[in-house]
Structure formats: structure tokens, C-alpha cells
Design a protein around this motif. Structure first.
Motif, PDB file in Angstrom:
ATOM      1  N   ASN A  31       0.879  -1.161   0.000  1.00 33.75           N
ATOM      2  CA  ASN A  31       0.000   0.000   0.000  1.00 33.75           C
ATOM      3  C   ASN A  31       0.921   1.217   0.000  1.00 33.75           C
ATOM      4  O   ASN A  31       1.646   1.455   0.956  1.00 33.75           O
ATOM      5  N   GLU A  47      -9.090 -11.800  -6.456  1.00 35.51           N
ATOM      6  CA  GLU A  47      -9.961 -11.890  -5.281  1.00 35.51           C
ATOM      7  C   GLU A  47      -9.267 -11.329  -4.039  1.00 35.51           C
ATOM      8  O   GLU A  47      -9.852 -10.548  -3.282  1.00 35.51           O
ATOM      9  N   MET A  50      -8.835  -7.446  -4.298  1.00 30.65           N
ATOM     10  CA  MET A  50     -10.077  -6.731  -4.026  1.00 30.65           C
ATOM     11  C   MET A  50     -10.359  -6.699  -2.530  1.00 30.65           C
ATOM     12  O   MET A  50     -10.836  -5.696  -2.008  1.00 30.65           O
ATOM     13  N   LYS A  51     -10.057  -7.782  -1.814  1.00 29.83           N
ATOM     14  CA  LYS A  51     -10.235  -7.812  -0.360  1.00 29.83           C
ATOM     15  C   LYS A  51      -9.302  -6.805   0.310  1.00 29.83           C
ATOM     16  O   LYS A  51      -9.710  -6.078   1.220  1.00 29.83           O
ATOM     17  N   LYS A  53      -8.081  -4.059  -1.023  1.00 30.47           N
ATOM     18  CA  LYS A  53      -8.599  -2.717  -1.321  1.00 30.47           C
ATOM     19  C   LYS A  53      -9.805  -2.394  -0.450  1.00 30.47           C
ATOM     20  O   LYS A  53      -9.922  -1.280   0.064  1.00 30.47           O
ATOM     21  N   LEU A  54     -10.712  -3.357  -0.268  1.00 25.22           N
ATOM     22  CA  LEU A  54     -11.887  -3.137   0.564  1.00 25.22           C
ATOM     23  C   LEU A  54     -11.484  -2.903   2.018  1.00 25.22           C
ATOM     24  O   LEU A  54     -11.973  -1.975   2.666  1.00 25.22           O
ATOM     25  N   ASP A  55     -10.565  -3.734   2.528  1.00 26.05           N
ATOM     26  CA  ASP A  55     -10.091  -3.557   3.904  1.00 26.05           C
ATOM     27  C   ASP A  55      -9.449  -2.187   4.090  1.00 26.05           C
ATOM     28  O   ASP A  55      -9.679  -1.517   5.100  1.00 26.05           O
ATOM     29  N   ASP A  56      -8.644  -1.754   3.110  1.00 22.75           N
ATOM     30  CA  ASP A  56      -8.000  -0.441   3.198  1.00 22.75           C
ATOM     31  C   ASP A  56      -9.032   0.684   3.168  1.00 22.75           C
ATOM     32  O   ASP A  56      -8.928   1.657   3.913  1.00 22.75           O
ATOM     33  N   ALA A  57     -10.059   0.540   2.320  1.00 17.80           N
ATOM     34  CA  ALA A  57     -11.098   1.564   2.234  1.00 17.80           C
ATOM     35  C   ALA A  57     -11.879   1.641   3.545  1.00 17.80           C
ATOM     36  O   ALA A  57     -12.163   2.740   4.033  1.00 17.80           O
ATOM     37  N   LEU A  58     -12.206   0.488   4.115  1.00 22.54           N
ATOM     38  CA  LEU A  58     -12.927   0.476   5.385  1.00 22.54           C
ATOM     39  C   LEU A  58     -12.088   1.082   6.501  1.00 22.54           C
ATOM     40  O   LEU A  58     -12.595   1.823   7.338  1.00 22.54           O
TER      41      LEU A  58
END
Length: 66
Positions: A31, A47, A50-51, A53-58
Motif C-alpha cells: 500500500n 480476489e 479486491m479484499k 482494497k476493501l479492507d484499506d477503504a474500510l
């Protein structure tokens, strides 16, 4: 040199794929914003990425709310 270039162009993530990583079927994804590095399998890269990226966004959202 590649990490400096990734930073210069504003890349959100970079991945290191050398001979060892390819032989093991893994890569190290970084990151670029916070410097965190995670090992990621190349077998189901999309897959896992994407997880990440989602964890970082959250995580960013939680930091904003708190």
C-alpha cells in the motif's frame, strides 16, 4: 527504483514479483499510502487484491469517522 516511480506516478499499490516470488507463487503487495506490505497468492490474485482494497477503504473510513 520501481517503488520511487510508483510513488511518483501516484500508484495506490505496487507489487514485487522477483524470481523467488514467482517460484513460490506469491507476491508482496505494498500500500503506497501507508507502506503496509502483505503477501498475496498469485493463484487468486484478483480476489485477494479486491479484499485488500476493501479492507484499506474500510480502515480509511473508520479513521475518518473516529
Amino acid at each position: 527504483a520501481q517503488m520511487k516511480y510508483a510513488d511518483k506516478i501516484g500508484a495506490l499499490y505496487s507489487i514485487v514479483l522477483g524470481d523467488n516470488e514467482l517460484a513460490e507463487g506469491n507476491g508482496n503487495i505494498k500500500n503506497m499510502k501507508n507502506g503496509e506490505i502483505k503477501k498475496i497468492s498469485l493463484n487468486n490474485f484478483a480476489e485477494q487484491f479486491m479484499k485488500i482494497k476493501l479492507d484499506d477503504a474500510l480502515s480509511s473510513l473508520e479513521d475518518t469517522i473516529i
